[in-house]
Design a protein around this motif. Structure first.
Motif, PDB file in Angstrom:
ATOM      1  N   ARG A 182      -5.451  -3.440  -1.333  1.00  0.00           N
ATOM      2  CA  ARG A 182      -4.547  -4.521  -1.770  1.00  0.00           C
ATOM      3  C   ARG A 182      -4.395  -5.504  -0.616  1.00  0.00           C
ATOM      4  N   GLU A 189      -2.905  -8.162  -0.043  1.00  0.00           N
ATOM      5  CA  GLU A 189      -1.587  -8.672   0.361  1.00  0.00           C
ATOM      6  C   GLU A 189      -0.862  -7.654   1.250  1.00  0.00           C
ATOM      7  N   LEU A 190      -1.082  -6.325   0.992  1.00  0.00           N
ATOM      8  CA  LEU A 190      -0.473  -5.280   1.844  1.00  0.00           C
ATOM      9  C   LEU A 190      -1.148  -5.261   3.216  1.00  0.00           C
ATOM     10  N   ASP A 221       4.752  -1.462   2.205  1.00  0.00           N
ATOM     11  CA  ASP A 221       4.529  -1.113   0.803  1.00  0.00           C
ATOM     12  C   ASP A 221       4.892  -2.303  -0.092  1.00  0.00           C
ATOM     13  N   PHE A 222       4.946  -2.066  -1.388  1.00  0.00           N
ATOM     14  CA  PHE A 222       5.180  -3.196  -2.301  1.00  0.00           C
ATOM     15  C   PHE A 222       6.586  -3.759  -2.148  1.00  0.00           C
ATOM     16  N   ASP A 223       7.537  -2.930  -1.730  1.00  0.00           N
ATOM     17  CA  ASP A 223       8.894  -3.453  -1.492  1.00  0.00           C
ATOM     18  C   ASP A 223       8.900  -4.433  -0.325  1.00  0.00           C
ATOM     19  N   THR A 224       8.013  -4.192   0.647  1.00  0.00           N
ATOM     20  CA  THR A 224       7.911  -5.130   1.782  1.00  0.00           C
ATOM     21  C   THR A 224       7.590  -6.539   1.257  1.00  0.00           C
ATOM     22  N   LEU A 225       6.751  -6.546   0.182  1.00  0.00           N
ATOM     23  CA  LEU A 225       6.323  -7.842  -0.370  1.00  0.00           C
ATOM     24  C   LEU A 225       7.335  -8.406  -1.364  1.00  0.00           C
ATOM     25  N   GLU A 264       8.817  -6.489  -4.127  1.00  0.00           N
ATOM     26  CA  GLU A 264       8.873  -5.937  -5.483  1.00  0.00           C
ATOM     27  C   GLU A 264      10.332  -5.677  -5.865  1.00  0.00           C
TER      28      GLU A 264
END
Ligand code: GAP
Length: 539
Positions: A451, A453-454, A498-502, A504
């Motif tokens: 991913r 973006e990650l 993780d996705f929360d960093t981005l 979510e």
């Protein structure tokens, strides 16, 4: 069969040695050629660990003190230095050789043996040849005497007799004898002193006039440069000069992994103090019970000696070697080196026994007086306050870098049973280094490598943290495996993007998980708070 306790110790040491190799801490020097006994190389993790130890020692000893300055001297010095210090005449170990195999041992490390010694006055062969050299073989109770005869015949064959007939066999019962090779029973030579200094030649001609030595300790350069450093640093007594550097000793039996090596590094401080008579001329000696960490002008060598022992123990504690892991040995008067008034060894409880990490010696004025005598240059000091001129006395805390690194590795190595993501029990190998010395401080991981973006965000975090700390970026494999790899390297912290960093969960935008190696607990931290938080945890 060795006893189970000894077997366990060996197993633990074997595991540590093999882990050190596999994970890139320490390997044999010149391994592709079969190695060279007593020489070791530090791989990527080991080099970082060693550097951290040295940097922290240097910082604690010089930069955080007003009364110690540094020196970085040459390894090869004028040979007179070693005459003055006593190393040319006395820096030796008693050595014995096996008369059969020529294998060399330190006489004081021979395991005592009991049994029957078979002595021969010599041998002859059928061709009129004879050898008059006496020889003996020790065999333990129950072993057939023919073994002794076989070994003795081999010995006389090596002396040029093709088919030796042994002469005048006699037996002697021996108890706890150290005159025989424990491996094969052969008689050993008488002990002879073996100088441990490595000799070399300076310039193109190999003549005795050009002989020089690789230094066996860093200390002597400090004494030889005492006056120069004193003048340029404008220090007043008491003050110290410290140095980190390589030392070389041609040890007869290098052993216990890096513990006794032929090339190693020392971290040494020579702390120069007033002679007791000068320090105590005005106020007399301090009371018997002096607080050990508050230096006073009337301290004599005994108080300074205790002070440095305490300082050094605190330092070891600050990198995770607890007092329980250490031990102390006050050398007996007959064990003291020729220069020492008193020496305390700080020992670490290695798997192979409690052994010396550092020696703290009160060296009196021996070294400076010797250099004054041999060089003809004054080594005395004019004390403005006391209006007195004298040769300073010295307290010397002298530590080995390689031994300390080995102690840290032995202490850090742990095997734990943990439960994996699927609820299965597994063994986790973890190196629990104190964060101050850990080779890598933080691992940075994108949750998934496919991913972009990650990955992009994780690389940003890595580049940000790199300005302050040693960071390792890893995107290969499942996140659990990446944690385990860093546990094995001893990395105290792991950061996962993780996705929360981005965003979510919008409230978690620009936060990451921060995992603690020892508790395996994770907390959520803002990226902007990461560097200060980690730096605080490391200090
Ligand atoms: N200037 C004093 C001196 O050299 P030492 O007790 O011979 O004293 C100091 O050495 C420290 O150097 C030891 O405590 C040990 O940590 C380290 N050291 C000495 N010999 C060593 C060897 N062969 N291999 C590894 N470290 C060694």
């Amino acid at each position: 069969m060795s006893d189970p306790k000894e077997q366990k110790v060996n197993e633990r040491m074997e595991k540590i040695v093999s882990r050190c190799k596999r994970r890139g801490f320490i390997f044999q020097s010149s391994e592709i050629y079969g190695g060279i006994n007593g020489f070791w190389d530090y791989g990527p993790l080991g080099a970082e660990l060693k550097r951290n130890v040295k940097d922290y020692w240097w910082r604690s000893m010089t930069q955080l003190r007003n009364d110690v300055v540094g020196l970085d001297a040459s390894i090869i010095m004028h040979p007179k230095v070693w005459e003055a210090s006593g190393h040319t005449a006395t820096f030796s170990d008693p050595m014995v050789d096996c008369l059969l195999t020529k294998k060399r041992f330190r006489a004081d490390q021979i395991e005592p043996q009991s049994g029957t010694a078979y002595w021969y006055s010599g041998a002859t062969d059928g061709n009129g040849k004879a050898c008059k050299e006496p020889y003996a073989v020790l065999i333990p109770a129950g072993k057939h005497p023919e073994y002794a005869r076989k070994v003795a015949r081999k010995y006389y064959q090596q002396r040029g007799l093709e088919n030796p007939t042994l002469l005048e066999e006699r037996t002697e019962e021996m108890a706890n004898s150290v005159r025989f090779n424990p491996d094969n029973g052969s008689l050993l030579t008488e002990p002879r002193p073996f100088n441990l200094m490595f000799k070399t030649y300076v310039g193109p001609v190999e003549s005795p006039d050009n002989a020089a030595y690789l230094r066996p300790e860093t200390a002597q350069a400090i004494f030889a440069q005492f006056k120069t450093v004193l003048e340029v640093s404008r220090q007043k007594l008491p003050f110290g000069i410290c140095q980190i550097g390589k030392a070389f000793r041609n040890e007869i039996n290098p052993r216990n992994f890096t513990f006794r090596s032929r090339e190693f590094e020392q971290m040494e401080l020579e702390f120069f103090i007033k002679p007791d008579a000068t320090a105590q001329a005005k106020d007399g000696p301090p009371p018997a019970e002096v607080p050990v960490d508050a230096p006073q002008p009337n301290w004599g060598w005994k108080e300074w000696h205790r002070y440095w022992v305490e300082q050094r123990v605190k330092w070891y504690e600050s990198i995770g070697l607890t007092r329980e892991a250490l031990d102390f040995y006050w050398q007996k008067p007959e064990e003291l080196a020729h220069y020492a008034k008193a020496t305390v060894d700080i020992l670490f409880k290695f798997p192979f026994g409690a052994q010396e990490l550092e020696g703290i010696a009160a060296r009196g004025d021996f070294d400076l007086t010797q250099h004054q005598k041999f060089s003809g240059k004054p080594m005395d000091y004019f004390d403005e306050e006391a209006k007195a001129r004298y040769v300073p006395h010295v307290i010397e805390p002298s530590a080995g870098v390689d031994r300390l690194v080995l102690a840290l590795i032995c202490q850090a190595y742990q095997e734990e049973t943990v439960t994996d993501d699927k609820g299965q029990a597994e063994t986790r190998v973890v190196m629990k280094f104190h964060p101050r010395v850990a080779p890598i401080k933080v691992g940075v991981f994108p949750l998934l490598k496919n991913r972009p973006e990650l990955v992009k965000k994780a690389l940003e975090v890595r580049d940000h943290l790199r300005r302050y700390l040693t960071v390792f970026y890893d995107e290969a494999g499942a996140i659990g495996r990446r944690y385990r790899r860093q546990d094995e390297a001893g990395t105290p912290f792991g950061v996962t993007i993780d996705f929360d960093t981005l965003g979510e969960k919008p409230e978690l935008l620009d936060t990451v998980t921060l995992r603690d190696r020892d508790t395996m607990q994770q907390i959520r931290v803002k990226i902007s708070d990461l560097a200060p938080l980690l730096l605080q945890k490391l200090s």
